[in-house]
Design a protein around this motif. Structure first.
Motif, PDB file in Angstrom:
ATOM      1  N   GLY A 191     -14.304  -0.752   4.359  1.00  0.00           N
ATOM      2  CA  GLY A 191     -13.380  -1.735   3.786  1.00  0.00           C
ATOM      3  C   GLY A 191     -14.182  -2.976   3.432  1.00  0.00           C
ATOM      4  O   GLY A 191     -14.862  -3.547   4.289  1.00  0.00           O
TER       5      GLY A 191
ATOM      6  N   GLY B  10     -12.208  -4.436  13.115  1.00  0.00           N
ATOM      7  CA  GLY B  10     -11.689  -5.438  12.181  1.00  0.00           C
ATOM      8  C   GLY B  10     -10.313  -5.039  11.674  1.00  0.00           C
ATOM      9  O   GLY B  10      -9.421  -5.869  11.508  1.00  0.00           O
TER      10      GLY B  10
ATOM     11  N   ASN C 241      -6.588  -2.882  11.844  1.00  0.00           N
ATOM     12  CA  ASN C 241      -5.593  -2.600  12.878  1.00  0.00           C
ATOM     13  C   ASN C 241      -5.494  -1.096  13.071  1.00  0.00           C
ATOM     14  O   ASN C 241      -5.286  -0.361  12.101  1.00  0.00           O
ATOM     15  CB  ASN C 241      -4.229  -3.156  12.455  1.00  0.00           C
TER      16      ASN C 241
ATOM     17  N   ALA D 176     -10.639  -1.421   7.235  1.00  0.00           N
ATOM     18  CA  ALA D 176      -9.765  -0.929   6.153  1.00  0.00           C
ATOM     19  C   ALA D 176      -8.410  -0.527   6.733  1.00  0.00           C
ATOM     20  O   ALA D 176      -7.630  -1.395   7.109  1.00  0.00           O
ATOM     21  CB  ALA D 176     -10.439   0.231   5.421  1.00  0.00           C
ATOM     22  N   LEU D 177      -8.185   0.768   6.859  1.00  0.00           N
ATOM     23  CA  LEU D 177      -6.853   1.226   7.284  1.00  0.00           C
ATOM     24  C   LEU D 177      -6.878   1.790   8.710  1.00  0.00           C
ATOM     25  O   LEU D 177      -7.930   1.877   9.333  1.00  0.00           O
ATOM     26  CB  LEU D 177      -6.355   2.303   6.311  1.00  0.00           C
TER      27      LEU D 177
ATOM     28  N   LYS E 158      -1.211  -8.813  20.043  1.00  0.00           N
ATOM     29  CA  LYS E 158      -2.293  -9.684  19.557  1.00  0.00           C
ATOM     30  C   LYS E 158      -1.966 -11.160  19.766  1.00  0.00           C
ATOM     31  O   LYS E 158      -2.798 -11.934  20.254  1.00  0.00           O
ATOM     32  CB  LYS E 158      -2.517  -9.400  18.062  1.00  0.00           C
TER      33      LYS E 158
ATOM     34  N   HIS F  21       0.850  -1.194   0.000  1.00  0.00           N
ATOM     35  CA  HIS F  21       0.000   0.000   0.000  1.00  0.00           C
ATOM     36  C   HIS F  21       0.887   1.245   0.000  1.00  0.00           C
ATOM     37  O   HIS F  21       1.976   1.215   0.601  1.00  0.00           O
ATOM     38  CB  HIS F  21      -0.905  -0.018   1.253  1.00  0.00           C
TER      39      HIS F  21
ATOM     40  N   ASN G 215      -4.131  -5.710   0.592  1.00  0.00           N
ATOM     41  CA  ASN G 215      -3.668  -5.886  -0.797  1.00  0.00           C
ATOM     42  C   ASN G 215      -2.689  -7.039  -1.015  1.00  0.00           C
ATOM     43  O   ASN G 215      -2.029  -7.094  -2.054  1.00  0.00           O
ATOM     44  CB  ASN G 215      -3.018  -4.593  -1.330  1.00  0.00           C
TER      45      ASN G 215
ATOM     46  N   ASN H 102      -9.791  -8.654  15.772  1.00  0.00           N
ATOM     47  CA  ASN H 102      -9.356  -9.256  14.497  1.00  0.00           C
ATOM     48  C   ASN H 102      -8.312 -10.367  14.698  1.00  0.00           C
ATOM     49  O   ASN H 102      -7.639 -10.765  13.751  1.00  0.00           O
ATOM     50  CB  ASN H 102      -8.888  -8.176  13.510  1.00  0.00           C
TER      51      ASN H 102
ATOM     52  N   PRO I 228      -0.976 -12.731   4.920  1.00  0.00           N
ATOM     53  CA  PRO I 228      -1.582 -11.658   4.103  1.00  0.00           C
ATOM     54  C   PRO I 228      -2.044 -10.481   4.956  1.00  0.00           C
ATOM     55  O   PRO I 228      -2.354 -10.628   6.133  1.00  0.00           O
ATOM     56  CB  PRO I 228      -2.798 -12.325   3.451  1.00  0.00           C
ATOM     57  N   ASP I 229      -2.086  -9.317   4.355  1.00  0.00           N
ATOM     58  CA  ASP I 229      -2.672  -8.124   4.976  1.00  0.00           C
ATOM     59  C   ASP I 229      -3.282  -7.310   3.825  1.00  0.00           C
ATOM     60  O   ASP I 229      -3.637  -7.897   2.796  1.00  0.00           O
ATOM     61  CB  ASP I 229      -1.585  -7.359   5.758  1.00  0.00           C
TER      62      ASP I 229
ATOM     63  N   ASN J 159     -10.931  -8.704   2.378  1.00  0.00           N
ATOM     64  CA  ASN J 159     -11.021  -9.978   3.080  1.00  0.00           C
ATOM     65  C   ASN J 159     -11.798  -9.846   4.400  1.00  0.00           C
ATOM     66  O   ASN J 159     -12.762 -10.575   4.640  1.00  0.00           O
ATOM     67  CB  ASN J 159      -9.608 -10.518   3.329  1.00  0.00           C
TER      68      ASN J 159
ATOM     69  N   GLY K   7     -13.623  -7.183   5.714  1.00  0.00           N
ATOM     70  CA  GLY K   7     -14.945  -6.556   5.615  1.00  0.00           C
ATOM     71  C   GLY K   7     -15.983  -7.492   5.023  1.00  0.00           C
ATOM     72  O   GLY K   7     -17.095  -7.627   5.557  1.00  0.00           O
TER      73      GLY K   7
HETATM   74  P1  NAD Z   1      -7.921  -6.053   1.800  1.00  0.00           P
HETATM   75  O1  NAD Z   1      -6.848  -5.557   0.948  1.00  0.00           O
HETATM   76  O2  NAD Z   1      -8.534  -7.380   1.478  1.00  0.00           O
HETATM   77  O3  NAD Z   1      -9.112  -4.953   1.855  1.00  0.00           O
HETATM   78  C1  NAD Z   1      -8.864  -3.639   2.218  1.00  0.00           C
HETATM   79  C2  NAD Z   1     -10.131  -2.831   2.004  1.00  0.00           C
HETATM   80  O4  NAD Z   1      -9.914  -1.496   2.490  1.00  0.00           O
HETATM   81  C3  NAD Z   1     -10.548  -2.699   0.532  1.00  0.00           C
HETATM   82  O5  NAD Z   1     -11.953  -2.846   0.429  1.00  0.00           O
HETATM   83  C4  NAD Z   1     -10.136  -1.272   0.209  1.00  0.00           C
HETATM   84  O6  NAD Z   1     -10.927  -0.689  -0.843  1.00  0.00           O
HETATM   85  C5  NAD Z   1     -10.395  -0.583   1.522  1.00  0.00           C
HETATM   86  N1  NAD Z   1      -9.722   0.711   1.609  1.00  0.00           N
HETATM   87  C6  NAD Z   1      -8.439   1.018   1.278  1.00  0.00           C
HETATM   88  N2  NAD Z   1      -8.219   2.327   1.444  1.00  0.00           N
HETATM   89  C7  NAD Z   1      -9.370   2.860   1.919  1.00  0.00           C
HETATM   90  C8  NAD Z   1      -9.763   4.162   2.285  1.00  0.00           C
HETATM   91  N3  NAD Z   1      -8.917   5.202   2.209  1.00  0.00           N
HETATM   92  N4  NAD Z   1     -11.041   4.350   2.741  1.00  0.00           N
HETATM   93  C9  NAD Z   1     -11.893   3.314   2.817  1.00  0.00           C
HETATM   94  N5  NAD Z   1     -11.579   2.060   2.474  1.00  0.00           N
HETATM   95  C10 NAD Z   1     -10.323   1.834   2.033  1.00  0.00           C
HETATM   96  O7  NAD Z   1      -7.350  -6.042   3.303  1.00  0.00           O
HETATM   97  P2  NAD Z   1      -7.818  -6.906   4.547  1.00  0.00           P
HETATM   98  O8  NAD Z   1      -6.945  -8.107   4.618  1.00  0.00           O
HETATM   99  O9  NAD Z   1      -9.297  -7.072   4.528  1.00  0.00           O
HETATM  100  O10 NAD Z   1      -7.365  -5.964   5.756  1.00  0.00           O
HETATM  101  C11 NAD Z   1      -8.208  -4.910   6.236  1.00  0.00           C
HETATM  102  C12 NAD Z   1      -7.753  -4.488   7.613  1.00  0.00           C
HETATM  103  O11 NAD Z   1      -7.840  -5.604   8.507  1.00  0.00           O
HETATM  104  C13 NAD Z   1      -6.319  -3.990   7.727  1.00  0.00           C
HETATM  105  O12 NAD Z   1      -6.244  -2.990   8.708  1.00  0.00           O
HETATM  106  C14 NAD Z   1      -5.559  -5.227   8.187  1.00  0.00           C
HETATM  107  O13 NAD Z   1      -4.355  -4.906   8.853  1.00  0.00           O
HETATM  108  C15 NAD Z   1      -6.579  -5.814   9.122  1.00  0.00           C
HETATM  109  N6  NAD Z   1      -6.409  -7.258   9.376  1.00  0.00           N
HETATM  110  C16 NAD Z   1      -6.414  -8.158   8.359  1.00  0.00           C
HETATM  111  C17 NAD Z   1      -6.279  -9.514   8.648  1.00  0.00           C
HETATM  112  C18 NAD Z   1      -6.353 -10.571   7.574  1.00  0.00           C
HETATM  113  O14 NAD Z   1      -6.362 -11.765   7.938  1.00  0.00           O
HETATM  114  N7  NAD Z   1      -6.439 -10.234   6.311  1.00  0.00           N
HETATM  115  C19 NAD Z   1      -6.113  -9.938   9.974  1.00  0.00           C
HETATM  116  C20 NAD Z   1      -6.123  -8.985  10.986  1.00  0.00           C
HETATM  117  C21 NAD Z   1      -6.283  -7.648  10.679  1.00  0.00           C
END
Ligand code: NAD
Length: 417
Positions: free
Chosen positions: A218, A316, A318, A295-296, A90, A72, A144, A343, A141-142, A221, A223
């Motif tokens: 978001g 959801g 971080n 999301a972020l 965590k 990102h 993107n 999360n 994964p995180d 994954n 959301g």
């Molecule tokens: P992802 O890449 O699958 O999805 C990210 C989403 O955030 C997308 O829908 C994107 O469009 C949206 N987004 C990006 N910039 C944005 C903005 N400025 N405003 C609104 N939406 C925006 O990522 P993910 O894996 O779903 O991760 C999302 C969050 O969850 C992150 O903070 C990540 O650290 C956290 N997380 C993920 C996991 C995991 O297993 N994937 C585990 C724990 C925490």
């Protein structure tokens, strides 16, 4: 306030309240290792580009560093430090034998083809070399990054090892596709965990999730899967915001149909039929019961927290709420299920995958989901009990629980030499 200042502030608050040993406080206030790699990659048109990748390893008192890789434009050393530190809390809170790490590359992956992303991912893995490893530091994964990229990382890392030993290194990374050593259910583990903790909250507060209105920021994954499991509870999704736009329908949005619209061509939620586009600034102030930021970081701050009408924020993402936002929400009596609890289903799922690879086993989906839920319920109850004991908020209580386990490890083992 930067994400790292934020996480440090949260740590200091908990450390003060629990009267943490000064020496352990010094160790945990700083990261163990910070790795920065610059590496060249050949683009599809023959040009060479140089990318910068990060891996920060915060603490490994309880076991190997563990945490995701993010692609990102906002990835920098500060973000990697903050996210690595959150991972230490965590994994400790979840009772896992891991420490905390995080990393990534400062790129917008939408600007690159699949073949370029494959070469970027493989070359980044090669540049990290033996700074990662199945018993040293295990990425996942995180934002993107996805299962396909994890398969490339595993394959690249394994190629650098002697042929006869390669299969022993599969668990250098988790979140792999099921066909390549991945865990049944790892894809949904984080979103499932978010909803499992929301169910515990509803039980504690004597509320029924059926018919409750909620919004999700978001739709990746975390959301999507959170919305999938909220639908099973009968809760109604009324608005979604992602990088493409903000959509609203007071009568409800079907998460499955939205996923079919948003995901295949990476179009995002924008223009989903049957919804209206609304001003992104009005999103968090919408009339609803639950807000799920997925999301972020730094999305809910002192500036917009006052507008929130929901009675629960389930983190959801971080670090979605910063310290100033936290103060406003606590003042208003809004419950927050903190990120390091809410999360944690993702890293618990990753732990199951790692164990499965290490032991040469294959676990069934039902088994995974049941084990995941049991761990989350235990953590949730521990956090609530700790908050009662210290008369503090759930975030600080979650930190106290997490820090205590690390403190015990340092007390038992001492400091070398
Ligand atoms: P992802 O890449 O699958 O999805 C990210 C989403 O955030 C997308 O829908 C994107 O469009 C949206 N987004 C990006 N910039 C944005 C903005 N400025 N405003 C609104 N939406 C925006 O990522 P993910 O894996 O779903 O991760 C999302 C969050 O969850 C992150 O903070 C990540 O650290 C956290 N997380 C993920 C996991 C995991 O297993 N994937 C585990 C724990 C925490």
């Amino acid at each position: 306030m930067s994400m790292y200042e934020n996480v440090q502030h949260q740590f200091t608050k908990a450390a003060d309240l629990m009267k943490l040993d000064e020496g352990v406080r010094k160790i945990l206030s700083i990261t163990n290792n910070e790795i920065l790699v610059n590496f060249p990659v050949k683009m599809d048109d023959g040009r060479i580009e140089v990318f910068t990748g990060y891996r920060v390893q915060h603490n490994n008192a309880l076991g190997p560093y563990k945490g995701g890789l993010r692609y990102h434009p906002t990835v920098d050393i500060d973000a990697a430090r903050a996210l690595a530190t959150w991972m230490t809390w965590k994994t400790s809170l979840a009772g896992l034998p891991y420490g905390g790490g995080k990393g990534g590359i400062q790129i917008d992956p939408k600007k690159y083809s699949q073949t370029e992303l494959e070469r970027i991912t493989r070359r980044f893995t090669f540049a990290l070399g033996d700074n990662i490893g199945p018993e040293l530091d295990i990425p996942a994964p995180d934002v993107n990054t996805n299962a396909q990229m994890m398969a490339w990382i595993a394959d690249t890392y394994m190629q650098t090892k002697p042929t006869a030993e390669r299969s022993m290194y599969k668990h250098v990374v988790t979140g792999k596709p099921v066909g390549s050593g991945g865990l049944e259910g790892r894809d949904r583990a984080t979103g499932f965990g978010v909803v499992a903790t929301i169910r515990q909250w509803a039980k504690l507060r004597n509320k029924n999730l059926k018919g409750m209105k909620y919004i999700v920021q978001g739709f990746g994954n975390v959301g999507y899967w959170a919305a999938h499991f909220m639908a099973k509870e009968g809760a109604i999704l009324i608005a979604v915001q992602d990088a493409s736009g903000t959509i609203y329908n007071a009568n409800g949005i079907d998460p499955e149909k939205l996923n079919e619209h948003a995901t295949p061509n990476l179009t995002g939620v924008k223009d989903f039929p049957g919804t209206e586009a609304i001003d992104p600034k009005t999103f968090f102030g919408l009339q609803c019961d639950i807000v799920i930021p997925a999301a972020l970081g730094n999305q809910i701050t002192g500036e917009n927290a006052g507008e929130i009408k929901a009675s629960l924020i389930a983190e959801g993402a971080n670090g979605p709420v910063d310290v100033t936002g936290d103060a406003v929400l606590n003042e208003k009596g809004i419950d927050i299920i903190p990120d390091i609890l809410c999360n944690s289903g993702g890293v618990i799922g990753s732990y199951f995958e790692w164990l499965q690879n290490r032991q040469g086993e294959l676990w069934e989906m039902d088994d995974v989901i049941n084990k995941l839920e049991a761990k989350l319920v235990k953590s949730f109850n521990q956090v609530v009990a700790c908050a009662d004991k210290y008369k503090t908020d759930w975030r600080t209580a979650a930190y106290i629980e997490a820090i205590s386990r690390i403190d015990v490890a340092y007390k038992q083992r001492g400091i070398f030499p």
